[in-house]
Design a protein around this motif. Structure first.
Motif, PDB file in Angstrom:
ATOM      1  N   ALA A  35     -60.952 -22.031 -63.155  1.00 58.12           N
ATOM      2  CA  ALA A  35     -59.907 -22.779 -62.606  1.00 58.12           C
ATOM      3  C   ALA A  35     -58.739 -21.841 -62.756  1.00 58.12           C
ATOM      4  O   ALA A  35     -58.719 -20.710 -63.727  1.00 58.12           O
ATOM      5  N   VAL A  36     -57.952 -21.649 -61.725  1.00 55.22           N
ATOM      6  CA  VAL A  36     -56.506 -20.908 -61.973  1.00 55.22           C
ATOM      7  C   VAL A  36     -55.277 -21.772 -61.749  1.00 55.22           C
ATOM      8  O   VAL A  36     -55.297 -22.850 -61.530  1.00 55.22           O
ATOM      9  N   LEU A  37     -54.421 -21.041 -62.277  1.00 55.48           N
ATOM     10  CA  LEU A  37     -53.057 -21.804 -62.724  1.00 55.48           C
ATOM     11  C   LEU A  37     -52.037 -20.745 -62.995  1.00 55.48           C
ATOM     12  O   LEU A  37     -52.391 -19.631 -63.440  1.00 55.48           O
ATOM     13  N   SER A  38     -50.629 -20.946 -62.748  1.00 58.42           N
ATOM     14  CA  SER A  38     -49.792 -20.241 -63.052  1.00 58.42           C
ATOM     15  C   SER A  38     -49.072 -20.590 -64.450  1.00 58.42           C
ATOM     16  O   SER A  38     -49.316 -21.662 -64.921  1.00 58.42           O
ATOM     17  N   GLY A  39     -48.383 -19.784 -64.696  1.00 55.67           N
ATOM     18  CA  GLY A  39     -47.473 -19.932 -66.123  1.00 55.67           C
ATOM     19  C   GLY A  39     -46.671 -21.508 -65.953  1.00 55.67           C
ATOM     20  O   GLY A  39     -46.334 -22.076 -66.939  1.00 55.67           O
ATOM     21  N   ARG A  95     -44.737 -16.239 -71.873  1.00 57.40           N
ATOM     22  CA  ARG A  95     -44.464 -17.423 -71.712  1.00 57.40           C
ATOM     23  C   ARG A  95     -43.216 -17.441 -70.708  1.00 57.40           C
ATOM     24  O   ARG A  95     -42.909 -18.401 -70.191  1.00 57.40           O
ATOM     25  N   ALA A  96     -42.318 -16.407 -70.550  1.00 53.49           N
ATOM     26  CA  ALA A  96     -41.416 -16.216 -69.845  1.00 53.49           C
ATOM     27  C   ALA A  96     -41.598 -15.918 -68.185  1.00 53.49           C
ATOM     28  O   ALA A  96     -41.046 -16.379 -67.512  1.00 53.49           O
ATOM     29  N   ASP A  97     -42.920 -15.525 -67.832  1.00 51.41           N
ATOM     30  CA  ASP A  97     -43.339 -15.436 -66.719  1.00 51.41           C
ATOM     31  C   ASP A  97     -44.062 -16.308 -66.246  1.00 51.41           C
ATOM     32  O   ASP A  97     -45.219 -16.687 -66.219  1.00 51.41           O
ATOM     33  N   ARG A  98     -43.252 -17.206 -65.578  1.00 53.66           N
ATOM     34  CA  ARG A  98     -43.758 -18.389 -64.616  1.00 53.66           C
ATOM     35  C   ARG A  98     -44.943 -18.339 -63.581  1.00 53.66           C
ATOM     36  O   ARG A  98     -45.506 -19.070 -63.069  1.00 53.66           O
ATOM     37  N   GLN A  99     -44.634 -17.039 -63.006  1.00 56.44           N
ATOM     38  CA  GLN A  99     -45.420 -16.627 -61.917  1.00 56.44           C
ATOM     39  C   GLN A  99     -46.655 -16.033 -62.219  1.00 56.44           C
ATOM     40  O   GLN A  99     -47.535 -15.857 -61.456  1.00 56.44           O
ATOM     41  N   ALA A 100     -46.885 -15.511 -63.458  1.00 62.51           N
ATOM     42  CA  ALA A 100     -48.104 -14.995 -64.021  1.00 62.51           C
ATOM     43  C   ALA A 100     -49.305 -16.051 -63.386  1.00 62.51           C
ATOM     44  O   ALA A 100     -49.306 -17.442 -63.718  1.00 62.51           O
ATOM     45  N   VAL A 101     -50.622 -15.498 -63.155  1.00 69.08           N
ATOM     46  CA  VAL A 101     -51.609 -16.217 -62.669  1.00 69.08           C
ATOM     47  C   VAL A 101     -52.703 -16.014 -63.684  1.00 69.08           C
ATOM     48  O   VAL A 101     -53.033 -14.931 -64.202  1.00 69.08           O
ATOM     49  N   TYR A 102     -53.354 -17.172 -64.308  1.00 69.89           N
ATOM     50  CA  TYR A 102     -54.150 -17.146 -65.381  1.00 69.89           C
ATOM     51  C   TYR A 102     -55.546 -17.866 -64.842  1.00 69.89           C
ATOM     52  O   TYR A 102     -55.418 -18.780 -63.801  1.00 69.89           O
ATOM     53  N   SER A 103     -56.850 -17.627 -65.153  1.00 67.78           N
ATOM     54  CA  SER A 103     -57.992 -18.076 -65.020  1.00 67.78           C
ATOM     55  C   SER A 103     -58.495 -18.368 -66.495  1.00 67.78           C
ATOM     56  O   SER A 103     -58.775 -17.615 -67.233  1.00 67.78           O
ATOM     57  N   ILE A 104     -58.980 -19.720 -66.159  1.00 73.85           N
ATOM     58  CA  ILE A 104     -59.736 -20.389 -67.520  1.00 73.85           C
ATOM     59  C   ILE A 104     -61.216 -19.937 -67.416  1.00 73.85           C
ATOM     60  O   ILE A 104     -61.898 -20.256 -66.317  1.00 73.85           O
ATOM     61  N   LEU A 105     -61.617 -19.410 -68.523  1.00 75.48           N
ATOM     62  CA  LEU A 105     -63.141 -19.090 -68.856  1.00 75.48           C
ATOM     63  C   LEU A 105     -63.796 -20.251 -69.373  1.00 75.48           C
ATOM     64  O   LEU A 105     -64.810 -20.396 -69.042  1.00 75.48           O
ATOM     65  N   ASP A 106     -63.218 -20.727 -70.676  1.00 76.53           N
ATOM     66  CA  ASP A 106     -64.003 -21.670 -71.431  1.00 76.53           C
ATOM     67  C   ASP A 106     -62.934 -22.352 -72.122  1.00 76.53           C
ATOM     68  O   ASP A 106     -61.786 -22.222 -72.263  1.00 76.53           O
TER      69      ASP A 106
END
Length: 159
Positions: A35-39, A95-106
């Motif tokens: 799953a992907v999400l932004s800050g 935490r200040a970068d609300r545009q960063a994109v993250y991917s959940i691994l587990d």
């Protein structure tokens, strides 16, 4: 007397699952992998003791059917909510970068004393978010209709 089950009852429906045990959490972890999400999609509601993630979830439960029918893979917006949160810590996240994109691994459960413990959201790139909780209570709920996965491919991980 109740109604008999109908064929339509087995139709594709939005997920709405809860986890109160490590086994339950493993099911939700499998469904939110990649799953992907932004800050901006991460919110800790301290007063409500809730940590929520608005995620773009790959529909793993539909992968085989999509591949068999030769149709595109799908994603869906979903809420991943951890309840009873008494504290949150993170690593590898700005935490200040609300545009960063993250991917959940587990997702992982680290039990403590008297049913308390920590729920860890493990992210790609050595990032992680740990929520200290009074007890294990996690919910996954699809909140939109499925849409075509932008990549049109299923996520894969090299061995």
């Amino acid at each position: 007397m109740g109604e008999d089950a109908r064929f339509e009852d087995g139709a594709d429906r939005p997920l709405d699952l809860g986890a109160v045990s490590a086994e339950d959490l493993a099911v939700i972890a499998a469904l939110v992998q990649d799953a992907v999400l932004s800050g901006a999609d991460i919110g800790w509601q301290k007063r409500q003791r809730r940590l929520a993630f608005l995620i773009n979830r790959f529909r793993w439960e539909d992968r085989e059917a999509a591949a068999a029918r030769g149709r595109p893979f799908e994603r869906v917006r979903a809420l991943l909510v951890i309840e009873g949160v008494t504290g949150v810590a993170s690593q590898g996240i700005d935490r200040a970068d609300r545009q960063a994109v993250y991917s959940i691994l587990d997702l992982a459960w680290h039990p403590g004393a008297d049913g308390a413990g920590e729920v860890e959201v493990i992210l790609a790139g050595d990032g992680a978010i740990r929520a200290r909780v009074e007890c294990l209570e996690v919910r996954l709920k699809d909140v939109t209709r499925p849409y075509l996965a932008p990549s049109r491919r299923a996520p894969s991980h090299p061995d």
